[in-house]
Design an enzyme around this catalytic site. Structure first.
Site, PDB file in Angstrom:
ATOM      1  N   CYS A  27       0.796  -1.227   0.000  1.00 55.85           N
ATOM      2  CA  CYS A  27       0.000   0.000   0.000  1.00 55.85           C
ATOM      3  C   CYS A  27       0.835   1.286   0.000  1.00 55.85           C
ATOM      4  O   CYS A  27       1.855   1.364   0.677  1.00 55.85           O
ATOM      5  CB  CYS A  27      -0.882   0.045   1.222  1.00 55.85           C
ATOM      6  SG  CYS A  27      -1.925  -1.379   1.435  1.00 55.85           S
TER       7      CYS A  27
ATOM      8  N   ARG B 209       5.020   0.164  -5.843  1.00 58.02           N
ATOM      9  CA  ARG B 209       4.925  -0.612  -4.613  1.00 58.02           C
ATOM     10  C   ARG B 209       3.964  -1.794  -4.750  1.00 58.02           C
ATOM     11  O   ARG B 209       3.979  -2.699  -3.935  1.00 58.02           O
ATOM     12  CB  ARG B 209       4.444   0.290  -3.464  1.00 58.02           C
ATOM     13  CG  ARG B 209       5.413   1.377  -3.139  1.00 58.02           C
ATOM     14  CD  ARG B 209       4.810   2.373  -2.177  1.00 58.02           C
ATOM     15  NE  ARG B 209       4.610   1.810  -0.855  1.00 58.02           N
ATOM     16  CZ  ARG B 209       5.555   1.751   0.067  1.00 58.02           C
ATOM     17  NH1 ARG B 209       6.743   2.202  -0.201  1.00 58.02           N
ATOM     18  NH2 ARG B 209       5.305   1.240   1.253  1.00 58.02           N
TER      19      ARG B 209
ATOM     20  N   TRP C  49      -2.931  -2.659  -1.627  1.00 56.37           N
ATOM     21  CA  TRP C  49      -2.489  -4.013  -1.962  1.00 56.37           C
ATOM     22  C   TRP C  49      -3.252  -4.923  -1.017  1.00 56.37           C
ATOM     23  O   TRP C  49      -3.018  -4.914   0.188  1.00 56.37           O
ATOM     24  CB  TRP C  49      -0.978  -4.111  -1.747  1.00 56.37           C
ATOM     25  CG  TRP C  49      -0.346  -5.341  -2.282  1.00 56.37           C
ATOM     26  CD1 TRP C  49       0.063  -5.553  -3.575  1.00 56.37           C
ATOM     27  CD2 TRP C  49       0.010  -6.527  -1.559  1.00 56.37           C
ATOM     28  NE1 TRP C  49       0.644  -6.808  -3.691  1.00 56.37           N
ATOM     29  CE2 TRP C  49       0.615  -7.419  -2.472  1.00 56.37           C
ATOM     30  CE3 TRP C  49      -0.121  -6.936  -0.237  1.00 56.37           C
ATOM     31  CZ2 TRP C  49       1.086  -8.686  -2.101  1.00 56.37           C
ATOM     32  CZ3 TRP C  49       0.339  -8.198   0.131  1.00 56.37           C
ATOM     33  CH2 TRP C  49       0.934  -9.046  -0.798  1.00 56.37           C
TER      34      TRP C  49
ATOM     35  N   ASN D  56      -1.595   1.771   5.828  1.00 54.69           N
ATOM     36  CA  ASN D  56      -0.676   0.777   5.287  1.00 54.69           C
ATOM     37  C   ASN D  56      -0.242  -0.079   6.461  1.00 54.69           C
ATOM     38  O   ASN D  56       0.152   0.446   7.494  1.00 54.69           O
ATOM     39  CB  ASN D  56       0.527   1.503   4.658  1.00 54.69           C
ATOM     40  CG  ASN D  56       1.599   0.549   4.186  1.00 54.69           C
ATOM     41  OD1 ASN D  56       1.381  -0.662   4.086  1.00 54.69           O
ATOM     42  ND2 ASN D  56       2.772   1.087   3.889  1.00 54.69           N
ATOM     43  N   GLY D  57      -0.339  -1.401   6.291  1.00 55.38           N
ATOM     44  CA  GLY D  57       0.070  -2.296   7.372  1.00 55.38           C
ATOM     45  C   GLY D  57      -1.000  -3.341   7.627  1.00 55.38           C
ATOM     46  O   GLY D  57      -1.922  -3.504   6.813  1.00 55.38           O
TER      47      GLY D  57
ATOM     48  N   GLU E 151      19.717 -15.770  -7.536  1.00 55.74           N
ATOM     49  CA  GLU E 151      19.206 -14.453  -7.929  1.00 55.74           C
ATOM     50  C   GLU E 151      18.685 -14.485  -9.375  1.00 55.74           C
ATOM     51  O   GLU E 151      17.633 -13.931  -9.669  1.00 55.74           O
ATOM     52  CB  GLU E 151      20.309 -13.391  -7.758  1.00 55.74           C
ATOM     53  CG  GLU E 151      19.931 -11.986  -8.168  1.00 55.74           C
ATOM     54  CD  GLU E 151      18.757 -11.383  -7.382  1.00 55.74           C
ATOM     55  OE1 GLU E 151      18.269 -11.993  -6.419  1.00 55.74           O
ATOM     56  OE2 GLU E 151      18.315 -10.287  -7.783  1.00 55.74           O
TER      57      GLU E 151
ATOM     58  N   LYS F 114      14.849 -13.558 -10.410  1.00 58.29           N
ATOM     59  CA  LYS F 114      14.548 -12.489 -11.368  1.00 58.29           C
ATOM     60  C   LYS F 114      13.627 -13.035 -12.447  1.00 58.29           C
ATOM     61  O   LYS F 114      12.645 -12.422 -12.823  1.00 58.29           O
ATOM     62  CB  LYS F 114      15.826 -11.956 -12.060  1.00 58.29           C
ATOM     63  CG  LYS F 114      16.692 -11.045 -11.254  1.00 58.29           C
ATOM     64  CD  LYS F 114      16.155  -9.644 -11.092  1.00 58.29           C
ATOM     65  CE  LYS F 114      15.340  -9.468  -9.852  1.00 58.29           C
ATOM     66  NZ  LYS F 114      15.971  -9.442  -8.571  1.00 58.29           N
TER      67      LYS F 114
ATOM     68  N   GLU G 139       9.991 -13.900 -11.092  1.00 58.30           N
ATOM     69  CA  GLU G 139       9.139 -12.799 -10.639  1.00 58.30           C
ATOM     70  C   GLU G 139       8.645 -11.910 -11.770  1.00 58.30           C
ATOM     71  O   GLU G 139       7.529 -11.430 -11.720  1.00 58.30           O
ATOM     72  CB  GLU G 139       9.788 -11.983  -9.522  1.00 58.30           C
ATOM     73  CG  GLU G 139      11.012 -11.213  -9.880  1.00 58.30           C
ATOM     74  CD  GLU G 139      11.657 -10.513  -8.679  1.00 58.30           C
ATOM     75  OE1 GLU G 139      10.958 -10.115  -7.752  1.00 58.30           O
ATOM     76  OE2 GLU G 139      12.888 -10.351  -8.700  1.00 58.30           O
TER      77      GLU G 139
ATOM     78  N   HIS H  27      20.319 -35.282  -6.970  1.00 54.34           N
ATOM     79  CA  HIS H  27      19.674 -35.897  -5.807  1.00 54.34           C
ATOM     80  C   HIS H  27      18.161 -35.763  -5.885  1.00 54.34           C
ATOM     81  O   HIS H  27      17.479 -35.868  -4.865  1.00 54.34           O
ATOM     82  CB  HIS H  27      20.222 -35.285  -4.512  1.00 54.34           C
ATOM     83  CG  HIS H  27      21.672 -35.593  -4.323  1.00 54.34           C
ATOM     84  ND1 HIS H  27      22.128 -36.825  -3.932  1.00 54.34           N
ATOM     85  CD2 HIS H  27      22.778 -34.846  -4.549  1.00 54.34           C
ATOM     86  CE1 HIS H  27      23.450 -36.823  -3.897  1.00 54.34           C
ATOM     87  NE2 HIS H  27      23.873 -35.621  -4.276  1.00 54.34           N
TER      88      HIS H  27
ATOM     89  N   LYS I 143       6.842  -3.781  -3.834  1.00 49.96           N
ATOM     90  CA  LYS I 143       8.254  -3.397  -3.738  1.00 49.96           C
ATOM     91  C   LYS I 143       8.749  -3.483  -2.301  1.00 49.96           C
ATOM     92  O   LYS I 143       9.847  -3.956  -2.042  1.00 49.96           O
ATOM     93  CB  LYS I 143       8.410  -1.966  -4.275  1.00 49.96           C
ATOM     94  CG  LYS I 143       9.836  -1.443  -4.232  1.00 49.96           C
ATOM     95  CD  LYS I 143      10.718  -2.161  -5.226  1.00 49.96           C
ATOM     96  CE  LYS I 143      12.140  -1.692  -5.203  1.00 49.96           C
ATOM     97  NZ  LYS I 143      13.030  -2.666  -5.879  1.00 49.96           N
TER      98      LYS I 143
HETATM   99  C1  F6R Z   1      13.289  -9.299  -5.718  1.00 48.33           C
HETATM  100  C2  F6R Z   1      13.156  -8.335  -4.643  1.00 48.33           C
HETATM  101  C3  F6R Z   1      12.763  -8.851  -3.312  1.00 48.33           C
HETATM  102  C4  F6R Z   1      13.458  -8.047  -2.203  1.00 48.33           C
HETATM  103  C5  F6R Z   1      12.904  -8.477  -0.839  1.00 48.33           C
HETATM  104  C6  F6R Z   1      13.598  -7.744   0.283  1.00 48.33           C
HETATM  105  O1  F6R Z   1      13.641  -8.684  -6.906  1.00 48.33           O
HETATM  106  O2  F6R Z   1      13.307  -7.162  -4.824  1.00 48.33           O
HETATM  107  O3  F6R Z   1      13.023 -10.216  -3.173  1.00 48.33           O
HETATM  108  O4  F6R Z   1      14.823  -8.259  -2.285  1.00 48.33           O
HETATM  109  O5  F6R Z   1      11.533  -8.239  -0.778  1.00 48.33           O
HETATM  110  O6  F6R Z   1      13.378  -6.371   0.185  1.00 48.33           O
HETATM  111  P1  F6R Z   1      14.300  -5.315   0.927  1.00 48.33           P
HETATM  112  O7  F6R Z   1      15.662  -5.413   0.321  1.00 48.33           O
HETATM  113  O8  F6R Z   1      13.650  -3.997   0.689  1.00 48.33           O
HETATM  114  O9  F6R Z   1      14.317  -5.729   2.378  1.00 48.33           O
END
Ligand code: F6R
Length: 607
Positions: A2, A27, A75, A101-102, A480, A484, A487, A503, A602
């Site tokens: 949010c 976000r 959200w 938000n929360g 990673e 990427k 997602e 395994h 985000k």
């Molecule tokens: C993936 C991504 C998330 C963040 C995770 C932690 O691309 O961005 O996996 O890395 O939500 O977020 P932060 O770094 O803000 O604690």
């Protein structure tokens, strides 16, 4: 997650609110709404789906009059995305309007109590409960701050709340616990936002409201209060981020722009902690030589950075390292000793699980160090030591430049600890630092090769499953790369330590399965190649990421992307770039919303 905005000034509020919300779109959200007071009447407009619908409904805000208002992108947590559940919410007796938000954990208990008092609810949200709770206390004591603080004392969970009251139409009240919120002022105007980009166009002067604090925004002035309603002093801070940094700057997507900003993010971060070839870190009081264990705690990509750091730290510092998912760490009663160090890595500095993990470590009296990108964020403020990555605002949900900046900060920290422990001679330190200084140019060089990856991605947009394998640091980079890909392209993908594949998961390899081998570590290179060959003989199509010079890999891999050489501790920073690009191009070729992938937010401010 949010997004909240608020505005109290002299110009029409709605267009400012909508513009602010558009800067918070990254976000993640599924509905949006605004509430603006005009004299003593409040106008609330909401729309399900994209912000565009809200803009259409309000003629870009022009049709909503008034100069004081709040806005929200939601959200969904409690209740489906719908207009009823969208914020702002209005209380039963129409005295109070809020955005939130929360998550309010005890909302059911509070709702039952309010139902007994005759309250009727129109939505399924926890926010409507908070709105009515504030009203309930307000009707009793008629004091806005007292009503809010009484509600705060009864709410369990996290919240950033912006509250408007019919009896005070020219003020906005806010309250905060564990959810991000900043307040800004310019000459005659005041602003509220969940994140800096929403207000950067109007002001750089911001206040960070602390946990369990309240504030009251009038035109151009903000007062802060503790839970007892006593006024508290706050220092105004200046945001140094460039407003343009939060714009697309000619790129089709923020993600591509941010991928290209990586040389700068890395360079700026290095320059902030390396001066005249010396590492300059403010870690006064931290007894590095006697550390018994380091616990890296993080979520998602930041956890992947921690995985890479594990190999480098153990190698350069000889300190045992554990890498922990914050969501697990916080609930498993971890065994920590006073001689340990907990390092929390977070781009936003607001991730709920990482923040909770940090607090747990602090409660147990363990020193904490945070690696954070957002100045003044909760994790940055609460950790004993904080080191900032200088990646600038990251808008795309999928992290790229913040990840890269975190990695280099991790490298420098490992070198510093190794030096402080007497394990690295001056000359070795100088060598590592000079290698690190070559990183920005080398990242640029990898970026120059992006067209080949674009071409490769165009052939694989129908892929159903993709496997990433690697050993050591390459395994961390594979994690990673795989995240990427899934997602933003919604292609199922797994990352495996190359030796682990046989395994179990190798049974999933069939004709045409794409398998990407990250092969940058000379000691482990042949081992990973053998695992790739095992998959090829079961039908896999092989892509490899390898340093220039390893050309014999072409005997095995069907497609190879080369990266420049650098000391192998740091090569992950180069190997990850083609994987980011591949995920990006696959997402684009599938016509997906690269910057705002479905279901993702985000900044994950709820657990
Ligand atoms: C993936 C991504 C998330 C963040 C995770 C932690 O691309 O961005 O996996 O890395 O939500 O977020 P932060 O770094 O803000 O604690």
């Amino acid at each position: 997650m949010c997004g909240i905005v608020g505005f109290n000034g002299n110009q029409q509020a709605a267009p400012v609110l909508l513009e602010g919300l558009s800067k918070l779109e990254y976000r993640g959200y599924d509905s949006a709404g605004i509430a603006v007071f005009n004299q003593n009447e409040v106008e609330i407009v909401k729309a399900k789906g994209r912000l565009k619908s809200l803009m259409e409904k309000t003629n870009d805000g022009q049709s909503v009059n008034g100069t004081c208002g709040i806005g929200h992108t939601r959200w969904a947590t409690h209740g489906e995305p719908s207009e009823d559940n969208a914020h702002p919410h209005i209380s039963f007796h129409e005295k109070i309007v809020t955005v939130h938000n929360g998550i309010i954990e005890n909302y059911q208990e509070l709702k039952d109590r309010l139902l007994k008092e005759g309250y009727i609810f129109y939505s399924q949200t926890d926010t409507e409960v908070a709105t009515n709770l504030i009203e309930f206390y307000y009707l009793k004591n008629k004091e806005p701050l007292k009503a809010i603080s009484e509600a705060m004392m009864r709410i369990r969970g996290s919240y950033a709340l912006a509250v408007m009251m019919k009896d005070y139409p020219d003020q906005i009240f806010v309250a905060r616990k564990d959810s991000p919120m900043i307040l800004g002022v310019s000459n005659q105007e005041s602003y509220i936002a969940s994140d800096v980009p929403a207000i950067l166009k109007y002001t750089r002067n911001v206040y960070y409201i602390g946990n369990l604090e309240m504030a009251c925004l009038k035109k151009g002035s903000i007062s802060f209060y503790n839970l007892d309603g006593e006024e508290i002093e706050k220092e105004c801070q200046e945001i140094k981020w460039d407003a343009q940094a939060a714009e697309k700057g000619g790129y089709e997507h923020f993600m591509m722009k941010e991928i290209h900003e990586q040389p700068k993010a890395v360079e700026d971060t290095l320059n902030s902690i390396i001066k005249d070839n010396q590492i300059v870190l403010d870690l006064e009081g931290l007894d590095i030589s006697n550390l018994s264990q380091i616990h890296f705690v993080a979520c998602g990509s930041a956890w992947h950075v921690s995985m890479a750091c594990q190999y480098i730290f153990e190698d350069l510092t000889h300190i045992p390292v554990r890498v922990e998912l914050a969501s697990e760490f916080r609930y498993r009663n971890p065994l920590l000793s006073k001689k340990d160090l907990v390092i929390v890595i977070s781009q936003s500095g607001e991730t709920a699980d990482s923040l909770a993990a940090l607090r747990l470590a602090k409660e147990k009296g363990i020193p904490t160090l945070a690696i954070v990108n957002v100045l003044g964020s909760s994790i940055a403020r609460e950790a004993d030591y904080v080191l900032y990555t200088l990646a600038g605002p990251e808008i795309s949900v999928a992290t790229t430049k913040a990840y890269s900046a975190q990695l280099v900060l991790g490298y420098v920290l490992a070198i510093y600890f190794g030096k402080e422990k007497g394990l690295l001679e001056e000359e070795k330190v100088r060598y590592y630092l000079s290698e690190l200084n070559t990183l920005p140019k080398k990242i640029e060089r990898v970026l120059e090769d992006k067209e080949r990856l674009q071409w490769f991605a165009s052939k694989y947009s129908n892929a159903k499953d993709v496997f990433f394998i690697g050993r050591g640091i390459d395994y961390a980079i594979s994690l990673e790369g795989s995240l990427k890909l899934k997602e933003i392209s919604y292609i199922h993908s797994e990352a495996y330590a190359a030796g682990e594949l046989k395994h179990g998961a190798i049974s999933l390899i069939e004709d045409g399965t794409l398998l990407i081998g990250v092969c940058t570590q000379s000691q482990l290179y042949e081992k990973t190649i053998s695992n790739m060959v095992e998959c090829k003989s079961r039908g896999a199509y092989l892509m490899a990421v390898a340093p220039y010079g390893y050309y014999q890999i072409e005997d095995t891999a069907n497609f190879t992307t080369y990266i420049p050489r650098i000391d192998e501790h740091f090569i992950g920073s180069l190997a990850v770039i083609p994987l980011q690009l591949l995920a990006y191009y696959l997402s684009v070729s599938k016509g997906l919303d690269v910057d705002k992938p479905r279901n993702l937010a985000k900044s994950v401010t709820v657990e």
